[in-house]
Design an enzyme around this catalytic site. Structure first.
Site, short mmCIF file in Angstrom:
data_model
loop_
_atom_site.label_atom_id
_atom_site.label_comp_id
_atom_site.label_asym_id
_atom_site.label_seq_id
_atom_site.Cartn_x
_atom_site.Cartn_y
_atom_site.Cartn_z
N ASN A 135 -11.35 -16.14 1.44
CA ASN A 135 -10.84 -17.13 0.24
C ASN A 135 -11.89 -17.56 -0.59
OD1 ASN A 135 -9.38 -18.95 -1.08
ND2 ASN A 135 -7.98 -19.27 0.59
N ASP B 290 -3.44 -19.89 -3.11
CA ASP B 290 -2.53 -19.70 -4.43
C ASP B 290 -1.34 -19.20 -4.25
OD1 ASP B 290 -4.37 -20.81 -6.08
OD2 ASP B 290 -5.53 -18.96 -6.40
N GLY C 139 -5.05 -16.00 3.50
CA GLY C 139 -5.25 -16.60 2.25
C GLY C 139 -6.52 -15.77 1.56
N HIS D 295 6.74 5.22 -1.06
CA HIS D 295 7.91 4.62 -0.62
C HIS D 295 7.53 3.11 -1.39
CE1 HIS D 295 5.37 4.13 2.68
NE2 HIS D 295 5.33 3.05 2.43
N ARG E 70 -7.13 6.06 -3.32
CA ARG E 70 -6.83 6.56 -1.87
C ARG E 70 -5.35 6.70 -1.73
NH1 ARG E 70 -3.48 4.41 2.61
NH2 ARG E 70 -4.58 5.08 4.52
N ASP F 287 -1.92 6.78 0.17
CA ASP F 287 -1.09 6.52 1.43
C ASP F 287 -0.11 7.91 1.77
OD1 ASP F 287 -0.59 4.60 3.56
OD2 ASP F 287 1.55 4.68 2.84
N GLU G 22 -4.64 10.26 2.84
CA GLU G 22 -4.47 9.68 4.16
C GLU G 22 -3.76 11.16 4.82
OE1 GLU G 22 -2.36 6.37 7.02
OE2 GLU G 22 -1.62 6.78 5.09
N HIS H 260 -7.25 -0.17 9.52
CA HIS H 260 -6.10 -1.12 9.81
C HIS H 260 -4.96 -0.64 10.52
CE1 HIS H 260 -4.64 0.87 6.40
NE2 HIS H 260 -3.37 0.57 6.52
N ASP H 261 -5.01 0.72 10.77
CA ASP H 261 -3.85 1.29 11.76
C ASP H 261 -4.35 1.52 13.03
OD1 ASP H 261 -1.92 1.43 9.78
OD2 ASP H 261 -2.65 3.26 8.62
N ARG I 169 -6.06 -7.07 12.70
CA ARG I 169 -6.27 -7.58 11.36
C ARG I 169 -6.71 -8.95 11.24
NH1 ARG I 169 -0.74 -4.59 8.89
NH2 ARG I 169 -1.46 -2.25 9.51
#
Length: 624
Positions: A154, A162, A195, A270, A353, A355, A387, A461-462, A510
């Site tokens: 942050n 914010d 944040g 999507h 990249r 998705d 991906e 992150h997956d 995460r």
């Protein structure tokens, strides 16, 4: 039957030349050794993907009484061929017999096996491409850092947040563990935020540059209700919790001055149910496909029963799927002068990249690439990565073969197969030879440019964090990091790995970056591995020759026969002896052993979970 009696090796140019993928129209020269007394016919049995097999008779080599050869011409369009060999002969009793030669039982390429049962054949793969399609040099020579924006830093004074979102919660401290609040259906009903924002990334650019980072791959930055932003609300706006378009432009400009390129995450399969396009909850006024059949976005979606039942990604109601054949959507994403691709690429990003790229139509991806190419400038060409979790060269999605790596579409893909290889090797699930054969198969299957442009990772992150997967063992992590930095492809570090972050499955993977609490020991070997990658040109552009030596896995990264780097890894928790006589060259030749032998002239012990790296600079290996 002696499995060595008939011999073919798809990785040896004695038996298949040229190596690997070829351009359409190019000849491929096949040879197979059949040392049988009464051979009547030898056939190359080959088919273009989707067509029937054809039997092409091979001819006896005039210089070798047991070798049969054929030159096969590949044809447009680009795609895959599958093949094996059929040998018809008479045995010592004069009985006519048929035997087949195909891939080995492990389903990798290289040396195969004889089979009597045609139903058990596993076909060799031959990939053809339309053209050589390399990624930009700034990308292939770089080191990527993957930032999950909400969890990195942050940049506001006193870490003020914010534009916090309604019906969500913000953690009390940045050391808290991520947690979802779900309803009885398992749906997330309260999103959580730490944040992190774009100003925070700007503040850490110097830190990232000193680490050796040259590319930032950002998780989606566009407006969305979630913390991850894969449920896009508005492609034309930066999420206000992250900042503004002006701040994003500042990030791109400042990073550019430091020699750092930005790659954005394009989520075009999507959108969010809570979006200006669908607007299920009415947060965007009276419009949107869910609330108005006359909405300009109505045709983007497929309603099974209006408005409450509609096609969605993996049947997740929050992620209504897009009809990618809809012309309006294509205009919006890449075809018009004010498309999403144009709007953000013209600011100066390095590329995108995509998705779930294997769920996007091939011509949709090609259209994005064409739009992106309009912004190419000498030394500043754009990159497009997709991906894909499997071998992308032969990926089938929804029953259709994908062709996005055959020229003019993706430059490369996320290299999850290498992640699996590294982890399985370190956890003892596979042997060193399995690792060599698996990686050689990928090299053979992928177009050369794509193979060296894949985005390599050891976690994302997956997935679970790599240190957690390796049970917190730092020595195993060290080997994983060095493999990440030295295998072919472009290494990508998931934010916080270098600081020692741990974490299981989402959302635990995460966590917020532990500023001020970094593990300096882990950070040190990340720095050393990144420095090796960035200072050794062999590791950036060198060809790849994997090998095994008992329990040891190694490879050569070679720019020439006399300029190369050798790495040998001991993934075991015991001392392993290395000697040349244990080296297994999957090509069946002696080139790899000769090159290694120049640098390692005598046997030596490799300590548990250790590795060695040696570089040969313009020297001529001995001819032992």
């Amino acid at each position: 039957m002696d499995s060595r009696r008939i011999y073919f090796n798809s990785w040896s140019e004695t038996y298949r030349k040229p190596f690997g993928t070829v351009q359409i129209g190019q000849f491929v020269h096949f040879a197979i050794d059949v040392p049988l007394a009464e051979v009547e016919h030898v056939f190359l049995v080959i088919k273009k993907d989707g067509l029937d097999f054809q039997h092409v008779e091979m001819k006896l080599d005039s210089e070798n009484p047991f070798r049969f050869k054929i030159s096969f011409s590949t044809n447009a369009p680009a795609g895959l061929y599958f093949y094996h060999f059929q040998i018809e002969y008479r045995d010592e009793k004069g009985t006519r017999k048929t035997v087949y030669y195909a891939k080995s039982a492990d389903n990798f390429g290289g040396e195969g096996r004889e089979l009597d049962d045609p139903s058990a054949l596993q076909q060799y793969q031959l990939t053809t491409c339309s053209r050589y399609d390399p990624a930009p040099e700034w990308y292939t020579h770089g080191v990527i850092y993957h930032i999950f924006v909400d969890r990195f830093n942050n940049g506001n004074s006193h870490h003020r947040i914010d534009h916090p979102k309604k019906n969500s919660f913000i953690y009390a401290t940045e050391e808290d563990s991520p947690y979802y609040i779900r309803n009885s259906k398992g749906e997330i009903v309260r999103w959580d935020f730490f944040g992190g924002n774009l100003s925070g990334i700007i503040d850490k650019l110097h830190t990232l540059r000193t680490l050796g980072i040259t590319i930032l791959y950002l998780s989606p930055v566009f407006e969305a209700s979630s913390n991850h932003k894969y449920n896009t609300g508005d492609f034309r706006k930066i999420d206000p919790m992250f900042g503004s378009e002006k701040i994003f432009e500042k990030l791109v400009a400042k990073a550019g001055r430091m020699g750092i390129h930005i790659i954005l995450d394009g989520v075009f399969n999507h959108v969010g149910a809570d979006s200006v396009y669908f607007n299920k909850f009415g947060h965007y006024g009276a419009g949107g496909a869910y609330r108005d059949r006359s909405s300009p976005y109505y045709g983007w979606f497929t309603f099974l029963h209006y408005p409450d039942r509609y096609e969605s990604w993996w049947n997740i109601d929050d992620l209504p799927s897009i009809d990618h054949n809809n012309e309006s959507f294509r205009q919006f994403i890449y075809k018009s002068d004010e498309s999403v691709i144009d709007r953000w690429t013209r600011i100066g990003i390095g590329g995108w990249r995509l998705d779930v790229a294997d769920e996007l139509p091939d011509d949709f991806i090609t259209g994005i690439r064409h739009a992106l190419d309009q912004y190419n400038r000498p030394g500043e060409e754009k990159v497009l990565i997709g991906e894909v979790w499997e071998d992308a060269s032969n990926k089938l999605a929804y029953g259709k073969r994908r062709h996005y790596l055959e020229g003019g579409a993706l430059h490369g893909v996320m290299n999850y197969p290498f992640r699996t290889l590294i982890i399985d090797l370190l956890l003892g699930r596979i042997t060193a030879r399995h690792a060599a054969r698996a990686s050689f198969t990928l090299k053979s299957n992928y177009p050369r440019a794509a193979f060296f442009s894949n985005m390599n990772n050891i976690d994302t992150h997956d997935t679970e964090r790599i240190l957690t997967v390796l049970d917190g063992k730092k020595q195993k992590l060290k080997i994983a990091v060095w493999m990440l930095m030295t295998l072919p492809g472009v290494p990508c570090i998931y934010y916080g790995d270098e600081a020692g972050l741990t974490g299981g499955k989402d959302p635990d993977n995460r966590r917020f970056f532990p500023w001020g609490r970094e593990n300096k020991e882990i950070e040190a070997f990340f720095r050393a591995a990144i420095r090796a990658r960035r200072t050794d040109e062999n590791l950036q552009t060198g060809d790849y020759f994997p090998f095994s030596a008992g329990n040891l896995f190694g490879f050569i990264r070679a720019r020439s026969r006399f300029t190369y780097t050798v790495l040998i890894f001991n993934p075991a928790e015991e001392v392993q002896m290395f000697s040349l006589d244990k080296v297994h060259d999957e090509t069946g030749g002696d080139r790899i052993r000769q090159m290694i032998g120049y640098l390692f002239k005598s046997p030596f012990d490799l300590l548990p979970l250790q590795f060695v790296k040696k570089e040969a600079k313009n020297v001529k290996p001995s001819k032992k």
